[in-house]
Scaffold this motif. Structure first.
Motif, PDB file in Angstrom:
ATOM      1  N   LEU A 189      35.685  37.875  53.748  1.00 34.04           N
ATOM      2  CA  LEU A 189      35.749  37.270  55.080  1.00 34.04           C
ATOM      3  C   LEU A 189      35.881  38.356  56.148  1.00 34.04           C
ATOM      4  O   LEU A 189      36.540  39.370  55.938  1.00 34.04           O
ATOM      5  N   GLN A 190      35.281  38.109  57.270  1.00 32.94           N
ATOM      6  CA  GLN A 190      35.280  39.097  58.349  1.00 32.94           C
ATOM      7  C   GLN A 190      36.586  39.046  59.125  1.00 32.94           C
ATOM      8  O   GLN A 190      37.095  37.966  59.449  1.00 32.94           O
ATOM      9  N   SER A 191      37.147  40.215  59.402  1.00 32.84           N
ATOM     10  CA  SER A 191      38.384  40.291  60.180  1.00 32.84           C
ATOM     11  C   SER A 191      38.214  39.581  61.514  1.00 32.84           C
ATOM     12  O   SER A 191      37.216  39.763  62.205  1.00 32.84           O
ATOM     13  N   GLY A 192      39.195  38.746  61.841  1.00 35.80           N
ATOM     14  CA  GLY A 192      39.163  38.035  63.112  1.00 35.80           C
ATOM     15  C   GLY A 192      38.400  36.736  63.086  1.00 35.80           C
ATOM     16  O   GLY A 192      38.457  35.964  64.054  1.00 35.80           O
ATOM     17  N   SER A 193      37.697  36.443  61.984  1.00 38.12           N
ATOM     18  CA  SER A 193      36.956  35.184  61.903  1.00 38.12           C
ATOM     19  C   SER A 193      37.934  34.033  61.716  1.00 38.12           C
ATOM     20  O   SER A 193      39.084  34.213  61.302  1.00 38.12           O
ATOM     21  N   ALA A 194      37.458  32.830  62.023  1.00 37.34           N
ATOM     22  CA  ALA A 194      38.316  31.646  61.888  1.00 37.34           C
ATOM     23  C   ALA A 194      38.772  31.461  60.449  1.00 37.34           C
ATOM     24  O   ALA A 194      39.945  31.165  60.187  1.00 37.34           O
ATOM     25  N   ASP A 195      37.849  31.654  59.486  1.00 33.26           N
ATOM     26  CA  ASP A 195      38.209  31.505  58.077  1.00 33.26           C
ATOM     27  C   ASP A 195      39.252  32.538  57.662  1.00 33.26           C
ATOM     28  O   ASP A 195      40.199  32.214  56.925  1.00 33.26           O
ATOM     29  N   MET A 196      39.081  33.776  58.122  1.00 33.71           N
ATOM     30  CA  MET A 196      40.037  34.823  57.759  1.00 33.71           C
ATOM     31  C   MET A 196      41.410  34.521  58.346  1.00 33.71           C
ATOM     32  O   MET A 196      42.432  34.682  57.666  1.00 33.71           O
ATOM     33  N   ASN A 197      41.441  34.070  59.582  1.00 33.37           N
ATOM     34  CA  ASN A 197      42.734  33.739  60.199  1.00 33.37           C
ATOM     35  C   ASN A 197      43.423  32.590  59.467  1.00 33.37           C
ATOM     36  O   ASN A 197      44.643  32.612  59.262  1.00 33.37           O
ATOM     37  N   ASP A 204      26.308  35.364  53.064  1.00 30.93           N
ATOM     38  CA  ASP A 204      26.368  33.944  53.405  1.00 30.93           C
ATOM     39  C   ASP A 204      26.908  33.078  52.271  1.00 30.93           C
ATOM     40  O   ASP A 204      27.786  32.225  52.481  1.00 30.93           O
ATOM     41  N   GLY A 213      35.052  29.718  51.191  1.00 31.15           N
ATOM     42  CA  GLY A 213      35.674  28.880  52.219  1.00 31.15           C
ATOM     43  C   GLY A 213      36.337  27.642  51.651  1.00 31.15           C
ATOM     44  O   GLY A 213      37.244  27.064  52.269  1.00 31.15           O
ATOM     45  N   LYS A 251      30.696  33.756  51.294  1.00 33.47           N
ATOM     46  CA  LYS A 251      31.567  33.241  52.362  1.00 33.47           C
ATOM     47  C   LYS A 251      31.636  31.720  52.324  1.00 33.47           C
ATOM     48  O   LYS A 251      32.711  31.132  52.466  1.00 33.47           O
TER      49      LYS A 251
END
Length: 466
Positions: A364-372, A338, A345, A341
């Motif tokens: 960051l997690q793959s596919g998360s908004a932050d990662m994108n 937490d 951010g 991340k």
């Protein structure tokens, strides 16, 4: 080399050290507070920003405190190069240069030129300019520290040795650890400051030797620096690196435990030293002990804002990634991610150091908004036509960090063969360019090894690497 080092350490206390740089100012108190800031910067203790503020309160038009503040902002890697704290400081420096034209010393102007190069993204140019300052002014330990840090950020830590040897010659009239601590305490203030300055220089030397894989010499020099100053956290850190690289984890744990009361008092590097301590435990399979250090010392500092610098975020992300590779053996929970991340951010659009971006990607997690958002921002950054040809980090990001980040995504999405292929396409000298130490860049090798384990047809590559 050890005879070379001993030659700087066995002569009596009979000379004080010259100042790193003499300021153009009519107020000696401005110089005094500036010197305090430099010592705090070297030692990772106190608050150099407060000392800089005090220097400027004495003389707001003194140039070098503004330059030091600019470089500290830049090296924090917590601001994009176009951010107000950077742009505003550059403007103040330009205004001072205009109003004091013909007054500022050539020495100070050389520092301005180097800092301006880093501020516009030409990191390699800046590194070369600091190296030139060291050659012209070998007493300038501040230029050495700037050059040292620039080499670290650019994966050229093995070049630190040459830089330090240039400066060490300025200390040929200073005593060393063979003089007992009573002699040190009884020496006059200038000599004492000079000797402690020598200790910090030797700490940098030890780190450069370690990154050059000259481990015996690095350990010897690092421990000599610690005899001068028990709280020299960078020298401690250099010895910790030796113990890590030589697989001496049990010694490393003891070394950390016995000296914690000294190095933990230097907040600028405490989190990173705890990272080393946790790493020793992790590599010995002491998973709970390693996780405890993460929770109590690293994540806590990040969470309360005390250690939310990018350096500390790197340590947190690096350790979490290593934990994740161990699978269920480490009782890792989503809550552990937490804080890193949350604070990463704030930096997904900075792209100041490729090294930071790699650690953002493993967090960051793959596919998360932050990662994108991060991936889109990185794509725009490396492809922007407005980038200058000498933008060092942009080139490193495009040629090295981007393939590593794509391999992280492949690994997370179980495309192990693709991840391995991307990483195998990079040579060791390529990976060095993202910066950091050998121990920190080991993250990339761990990613490659764990990818190859899951690709049976590439077992020969795995065997060769092991």
């Amino acid at each position: 080399l050890l005879r070379f080092v001993h030659s700087f350490m066995t002569v009596p206390f009979n000379s004080s050290i010259k100042r790193s740089i003499t300021l153009t100012t009519t107020n000696p108190r401005a110089q005094d507070f500036f010197d305090d800031a430099v010592r705090e910067y070297f030692g990772y203790f106190g608050n150099p920003l407060n000392s800089i503020k005090s220097s400027l309160e004495q003389d707001p038009n003194t140039l070098m405190p503004h330059v030091l503040l600019l470089v500290l902002c830049l090296f924090s890697s917590g601001f994009s190069l176009g951010a107000p704290p950077i742009k505003d400081r550059v403007k103040i420096i330009k205004d001072i240069l205009q109003t004091q034209k013909g007054v500022i010393s050539t020495h100070e102007l050389a520092h301005v030129e180097a800092a301006k190069e880093w501020a516009r993204g030409a990191y390699e140019n800046a590194r070369r300019k600091w190296r030139h300052i060291i050659q012209e002014y070998p007493q300038d330990s501040l230029a050495l520290r700037f050059g040292h840090d620039a080499c670290f950020f650019l994966g050229k830590s093995d070049e630190i040795v040459g830089l330090v040897e240039t400066v060490l010659s300025n200390y040929d009239n200073l005593g060393g650890p063979e003089a007992d601590r009573d002699a040190l305490s009884e020496s006059d203030p200038d000599q004492k400051k000079g000797l402690f300055s020598l200790g910090y220089v030797l700490g940098m030397y030890a780190f450069g030797l370690e990154e050059s894989k000259r481990y015996r010499e690095a350990e010897e020099v690092g421990k000599r620096a610690l005899k001068i100053n028990r709280q020299d956290t960078w020298a401690h850190h250099a010895v910790a690196h030796v113990l890590e690289m030589e697989g001496r984890q049990e010694e490393g744990i003891k070394f950390m435990e016995e000296r914690e009361s000294y190095w933990s008092q230097c907040p600028g590097l405490a989190t990173h030293n705890y990272w080393h301590w946790a790493l020793y435990h992790l590599e010995l399979g002491n998973f709970q002990e390693s996780l405890d250090i993460f929770e109590k010392q690293i994540d806590r500092r990040i969470g309360d804002g005390e250690g939310a610098s990018c350096f500390d975020l790197v340590d947190g992300s690096s350790l979490l990634f290593r934990f994740s590779l161990e699978g269920p053996a480490v009782n890792l929970k989503p809550i552990h991610f937490d804080n890193v991340k949350k604070f990463w951010g704030n930096h997904i659009h900075d792209h100041v150091l490729a090294f930071n971006d790699v650690h953002i990607a493993v967090t960051l997690q793959s596919g998360s908004a932050d990662m994108n958002q991060f991936l889109e921002s990185l794509k725009n950054y490396v492809s922007a036509e407005t980038r200058q040809a000498d933008d060092t980090n942009c080139a490193i990001s495009r040629e090295v960090a981007n393939p590593i980040i794509q391999s992280i995504i492949d690994f997370r999405e179980l495309r192990f063969s693709e991840a391995a292929a991307k990483l195998m396409g990079l040579k060791d000298d390529d990976v060095k360019r993202i910066g950091g130490s050998m121990a920190q860049r080991d993250l990339v090798e761990l990613l490659l090894l764990n990818s190859l384990v899951n690709v049976p047809e590439r077992r020969n590559d795995l065997t060769r690497l092991l």
